[in-house]
Design an enzyme around this catalytic site. Structure first.
Site, PDB file in Angstrom:
ATOM      1  N   TYR A   7     180.048  28.430  85.031  1.00 37.52           N
ATOM      2  CA  TYR A   7     180.867  28.102  86.200  1.00 37.52           C
ATOM      3  C   TYR A   7     181.608  29.310  86.763  1.00 37.52           C
ATOM      4  CZ  TYR A   7     185.541  27.852  83.984  1.00 37.52           C
ATOM      5  OH  TYR A   7     186.724  28.151  83.371  1.00 37.52           O
ATOM      6  N   ILE A   8     182.096  30.217  85.903  1.00 41.48           N
ATOM      7  CA  ILE A   8     182.873  31.349  86.429  1.00 41.48           C
ATOM      8  C   ILE A   8     181.963  32.288  87.232  1.00 41.48           C
ATOM      9  CG2 ILE A   8     184.247  33.383  85.811  1.00 41.48           C
ATOM     10  CD1 ILE A   8     185.409  31.801  83.472  1.00 41.48           C
TER      11      ILE A   8
ATOM     12  N   VAL B 169     179.443  36.150  80.884  1.00 45.32           N
ATOM     13  CA  VAL B 169     178.612  35.490  79.873  1.00 45.32           C
ATOM     14  C   VAL B 169     179.464  34.697  78.884  1.00 45.32           C
ATOM     15  CG1 VAL B 169     176.725  37.143  80.055  1.00 45.32           C
ATOM     16  CG2 VAL B 169     178.600  37.612  78.466  1.00 45.32           C
TER      17      VAL B 169
ATOM     18  N   GLU C 181     170.351  34.915  84.634  1.00 42.20           N
ATOM     19  CA  GLU C 181     170.780  33.952  83.607  1.00 42.20           C
ATOM     20  C   GLU C 181     169.704  33.882  82.514  1.00 42.20           C
ATOM     21  OE1 GLU C 181     173.364  31.721  82.735  1.00 42.20           O
ATOM     22  OE2 GLU C 181     171.960  31.277  81.115  1.00 42.20           O
TER      23      GLU C 181
ATOM     24  N   ASP D 170     192.643  28.124  74.353  1.00 37.84           N
ATOM     25  CA  ASP D 170     191.359  28.821  74.190  1.00 37.84           C
ATOM     26  C   ASP D 170     191.187  29.371  72.778  1.00 37.84           C
ATOM     27  OD1 ASP D 170     190.957  28.317  76.853  1.00 37.84           O
ATOM     28  OD2 ASP D 170     190.768  30.412  77.470  1.00 37.84           O
TER      29      ASP D 170
ATOM     30  N   HIS E 188     189.616   3.732 103.279  1.00 33.61           N
ATOM     31  CA  HIS E 188     188.561   4.165 104.182  1.00 33.61           C
ATOM     32  C   HIS E 188     189.157   5.033 105.275  1.00 33.61           C
ATOM     33  CE1 HIS E 188     184.902   4.119 106.509  1.00 33.61           C
ATOM     34  NE2 HIS E 188     185.606   3.800 107.582  1.00 33.61           N
TER      35      HIS E 188
ATOM     36  N   ALA F  62     203.318  40.707  70.396  1.00 35.43           N
ATOM     37  CA  ALA F  62     203.781  40.254  69.084  1.00 35.43           C
ATOM     38  C   ALA F  62     202.772  40.631  68.005  1.00 35.43           C
ATOM     39  CB  ALA F  62     203.968  38.737  69.110  1.00 35.43           C
TER      40      ALA F  62
ATOM     41  N   LYS G 285     190.389  30.419  92.680  1.00 38.38           N
ATOM     42  CA  LYS G 285     190.352  29.379  93.716  1.00 38.38           C
ATOM     43  C   LYS G 285     190.893  29.910  95.042  1.00 38.38           C
ATOM     44  CE  LYS G 285     188.596  27.800  90.735  1.00 38.38           C
ATOM     45  NZ  LYS G 285     188.429  28.104  89.300  1.00 38.38           N
TER      46      LYS G 285
HETATM   47  P1  FAD Z   1     195.618  32.312  78.158  1.00 44.89           P
HETATM   48  O1  FAD Z   1     195.795  31.749  79.496  1.00 44.89           O
HETATM   49  O2  FAD Z   1     194.517  33.288  77.927  1.00 44.89           O
HETATM   50  O3  FAD Z   1     197.001  32.978  77.785  1.00 44.89           O
HETATM   51  C1  FAD Z   1     197.188  33.703  76.610  1.00 44.89           C
HETATM   52  C2  FAD Z   1     198.331  34.670  76.828  1.00 44.89           C
HETATM   53  O4  FAD Z   1     198.728  35.169  75.567  1.00 44.89           O
HETATM   54  C3  FAD Z   1     197.968  35.879  77.682  1.00 44.89           C
HETATM   55  O5  FAD Z   1     198.849  35.946  78.788  1.00 44.89           O
HETATM   56  C4  FAD Z   1     198.147  37.073  76.748  1.00 44.89           C
HETATM   57  O6  FAD Z   1     198.697  38.192  77.404  1.00 44.89           O
HETATM   58  C5  FAD Z   1     199.121  36.518  75.723  1.00 44.89           C
HETATM   59  N1  FAD Z   1     199.012  37.127  74.386  1.00 44.89           N
HETATM   60  C6  FAD Z   1     197.931  37.105  73.561  1.00 44.89           C
HETATM   61  N2  FAD Z   1     198.235  37.680  72.393  1.00 44.89           N
HETATM   62  C7  FAD Z   1     199.517  38.085  72.481  1.00 44.89           C
HETATM   63  C8  FAD Z   1     200.390  38.756  71.582  1.00 44.89           C
HETATM   64  N3  FAD Z   1     200.008  39.106  70.358  1.00 44.89           N
HETATM   65  N4  FAD Z   1     201.633  39.019  72.011  1.00 44.89           N
HETATM   66  C9  FAD Z   1     202.050  38.655  73.260  1.00 44.89           C
HETATM   67  N5  FAD Z   1     201.279  38.013  74.144  1.00 44.89           N
HETATM   68  C10 FAD Z   1     200.023  37.734  73.752  1.00 44.89           C
HETATM   69  N6  FAD Z   1     190.328  26.763  83.487  1.00 44.89           N
HETATM   70  C11 FAD Z   1     190.478  25.607  84.160  1.00 44.89           C
HETATM   71  O7  FAD Z   1     190.926  24.629  83.573  1.00 44.89           O
HETATM   72  N7  FAD Z   1     190.147  25.509  85.483  1.00 44.89           N
HETATM   73  C12 FAD Z   1     189.643  26.559  86.184  1.00 44.89           C
HETATM   74  O8  FAD Z   1     189.360  26.440  87.378  1.00 44.89           O
HETATM   75  C13 FAD Z   1     189.486  27.793  85.503  1.00 44.89           C
HETATM   76  N8  FAD Z   1     189.019  28.869  86.160  1.00 44.89           N
HETATM   77  C14 FAD Z   1     188.930  30.062  85.506  1.00 44.89           C
HETATM   78  C15 FAD Z   1     188.470  31.160  86.212  1.00 44.89           C
HETATM   79  C16 FAD Z   1     188.370  32.382  85.597  1.00 44.89           C
HETATM   80  C17 FAD Z   1     187.885  33.571  86.380  1.00 44.89           C
HETATM   81  C18 FAD Z   1     188.743  32.511  84.217  1.00 44.89           C
HETATM   82  C19 FAD Z   1     188.660  33.824  83.522  1.00 44.89           C
HETATM   83  C20 FAD Z   1     189.194  31.407  83.502  1.00 44.89           C
HETATM   84  C21 FAD Z   1     189.290  30.175  84.139  1.00 44.89           C
HETATM   85  N9  FAD Z   1     189.731  29.041  83.459  1.00 44.89           N
HETATM   86  C22 FAD Z   1     189.849  27.857  84.132  1.00 44.89           C
HETATM   87  C23 FAD Z   1     190.058  29.067  82.023  1.00 44.89           C
HETATM   88  C24 FAD Z   1     191.573  29.139  81.789  1.00 44.89           C
HETATM   89  O9  FAD Z   1     192.074  30.294  82.414  1.00 44.89           O
HETATM   90  C25 FAD Z   1     191.879  29.156  80.304  1.00 44.89           C
HETATM   91  O10 FAD Z   1     191.273  28.046  79.682  1.00 44.89           O
HETATM   92  C26 FAD Z   1     193.373  29.081  80.049  1.00 44.89           C
HETATM   93  O11 FAD Z   1     194.045  30.151  80.664  1.00 44.89           O
HETATM   94  C27 FAD Z   1     193.675  29.099  78.550  1.00 44.89           C
HETATM   95  O12 FAD Z   1     195.037  29.027  78.346  1.00 44.89           O
HETATM   96  P2  FAD Z   1     195.706  29.604  77.026  1.00 44.89           P
HETATM   97  O13 FAD Z   1     197.164  29.344  77.158  1.00 44.89           O
HETATM   98  O14 FAD Z   1     194.996  29.103  75.834  1.00 44.89           O
HETATM   99  O15 FAD Z   1     195.428  31.188  77.049  1.00 44.89           O
END
Ligand code: FAD
Length: 467
Positions: free
Chosen positions: A187-188, A271, A207, A312, A446, A120, A53
């Protein structure tokens, strides 16, 4: 043999799922440890939502300056064309990321959460080891919250490296690529592809499906399609990326079966993303899977007692606010609250040009579910605020979807400039069970874009004022 610690709650992953779970657990008095291999903030703060953003914001400013240099209807005049210093843009973006990541660290500290930096690896469902800067650490916990997140999917034949980039590298480019090929019109891909077009790169989007943003209906995506056409973004729909040609072009099979080459100094593969399930001992935790995702119930419980998974890692929609909502809920359940993950809707925004908001059901989805509906659509062309922000002529609108029998609002969508900020009102209406008459009876300020929501409800009731 290194050190060993115990905790009530161990959170793995410091993204919006994990760090929110840890803060909430700490607030509730649970002895909590969070492990993060990278900087705190996860994909979202470090290389996803916020950095993208920031890029989009700079791209919009740059486009406005270029238009001023070209002479425009607003009376703004720039004597010389603006110049982009992308390395400085990236430094500015990194400043925001640092600030947010530092903010997360401060919030965790305030909630008395112990933060361990390192990767971890689980030996069983409740025990992991982390290689930290100070040596090996074993952590055992009563509850484990898995928030390992996701990673970009690579295409066969186009491994990341060289000019083939994932969103992480795209957001750290030091020089503007002249020609960008974006693979994937989700979207990305579109958000960043549009930003690069505004920066001045030539952009081509490839696409595999027949439509951009295929999760939404045509009416909603049409204004974005129109912007892409007007901005000169080449679109190859129904086309397949086949590989790299001499490191300087993308080989594509078009919808008609022709083999073409698209010159590109940056190829952005967008993708989709896949859950990060490898490399940390998931297979030793006796957890069931749901396809490639970790399987959870409506409280985010996995098949293993007191092991929870969120964000995720557990499925669509892969969005930050869903991850955070699940994290907060799990911490509360562990603390003894009665909670269930049962939102009326999880809203979504595409920060494209123009922006798209969806909350609840699209008309097509309501029809598929067999629900009889009424809809009301109000165009931004009839909204004073949109016109005064140059947002009226792009075909944008707010559309409300309500049940025909009781007028309960079950969906709201919008497309237009700055509509992302309306998402809160839309989701609140749906979550609180508003009927069309509630929205119609609510006085909206408004001149604001939100008046278009009011008018869409009036229109669904058959008595819109301004159309
Ligand atoms: P993540 O944010 O992926 O965090 C997981 C973390 O776990 C990471 O930091 C990783 O290093 C850590 N990790 C994993 N395994 C281990 C391990 N074994 N030991 C230690 N650490 C570990 N979502 C929106 O809602 N709005 C948006 O506008 C949006 N824009 C995006 C734009 C882009 C370019 C991308 C790539 C994603 C976007 N997203 C957006 C999606 C959003 O980033 C994810 O849905 C969100 O970050 C998921 O959160 P999470 O906590 O599940 O995982």
């Amino acid at each position: 043999m290194g050190d060993a610690i115990r905790a009530q709650v161990l959170v793995v992953g410091g993204g919006p799922g994990g760090y929110v779970a840890a803060i909430r657990a700490g607030q509730l008095g649970l002895d909590t440890v969070i492990v993060e291999a990278d900087r705190l903030g996860g994909t979202c703060l470090i290389r996803g939502c916020v950095p993208s953003k920031a890029f989009i914001h700079v791209a919009g400013k740059f486009e406005a300056m270029r238009e001023a240099a070209d002479g425009n209807a607003l009376g703004l005049v720039l004597e010389a064309a603006p110049r982009l210093d992308l390395a400085q843009t990236v430094r500015w973006k990194e400043g925001i990321v640092d600030r947010l990541s530092g903010g997360v660290a401060a919030l965790l500290k305030r909630a008395k959460v112990r933060v361990i930096q390192g990767w971890a690896v689980f030996s069983d469902a409740k025990t992991c080891s982390v290689q930290t800067d100070d040596g090996a650490l074993t952590i055992a916990a009563e509850h484990v919250i898995l928030a390992n997140g996701s990673e970009p999917i690579a295409l066969p034949g186009l491994p990341f490296g060289g000019p083939v980039l994932s969103s992480s590298e795209v957001l750290s480019l030091q020089r503007l690529p002249e020609k960008v090929a974006v693979i994937g019109a989700g979207y990305i891909g579109l958000e960043l592809g549009i930003a690069f077009r505004k920066f001045g790169s030539e952009v081509t989007v490839v696409e595999a499906r027949e439509r951009i943003l295929p999760l939404y209906d045509e009416q909603l995506t049409q204004p974005v399609r129109k912007w892409l056409e007007q901005a000169g973004v080449a679109l190859h729909l129904g086309a397949k990326a086949r590989g790299l040609v001499n490191g300087a072009a993308l080989a594509v099979e078009t919808a008609e079966g022709a083999a073409i080459e698209i010159p590109a100094d940056a190829i952005f593969v967008s993708v989709g993303r896949k859950p990060r399930t490898a490399g940390w001992g998931l297979e030793r935790m006796a957890i069931d899977m749901n396809g490639s995702f970790v399987k959870v119930d409506d409280q985010c419980r996995t098949a293993m007692r007191n092991v929870w998974a969120i964000g995720d890692l557990v499925g669509e929609p892969m969005l930050a606010h869903k991850a955070s909502a699940q994290g907060e809920m799990v911490a509360e359940i562990i603390a003894g609250h009665r909670r269930r993950f049962d939102p009326a809707t999880i809203p979504a925004v595409c920060f494209t040009e123009p922006e798209i908001v969806t909350a609840g059901l699209l008309p097509t989805e309501a029809a598929e579910a067999g629900t009889e509906i009424v809809t009301g659509l109000f165009p931004f062309a009839a909204n004073g605020r949109a016109l005064s922000m140059e947002g009226g002529g792009e075909g944008g609108f707010v559309r409300v979807v309500a049940r025909r029998d009781n007028h309960r609002v079950i969906g709201v969508q919008a497309v237009g400039t700055h509509v992302s900020e309306l998402s809160g009102e839309f989701v609140t209406a749906i979550e609180m069970g508003a009927v069309l008459e509630d929205v119609a009876a609510t006085i909206h300020v408004h001149p604001t874009l939100s008046e278009a929501f009011h008018e869409s409800a009036l229109r669904a009731l058959g008595h819109a004022i301004h159309i």
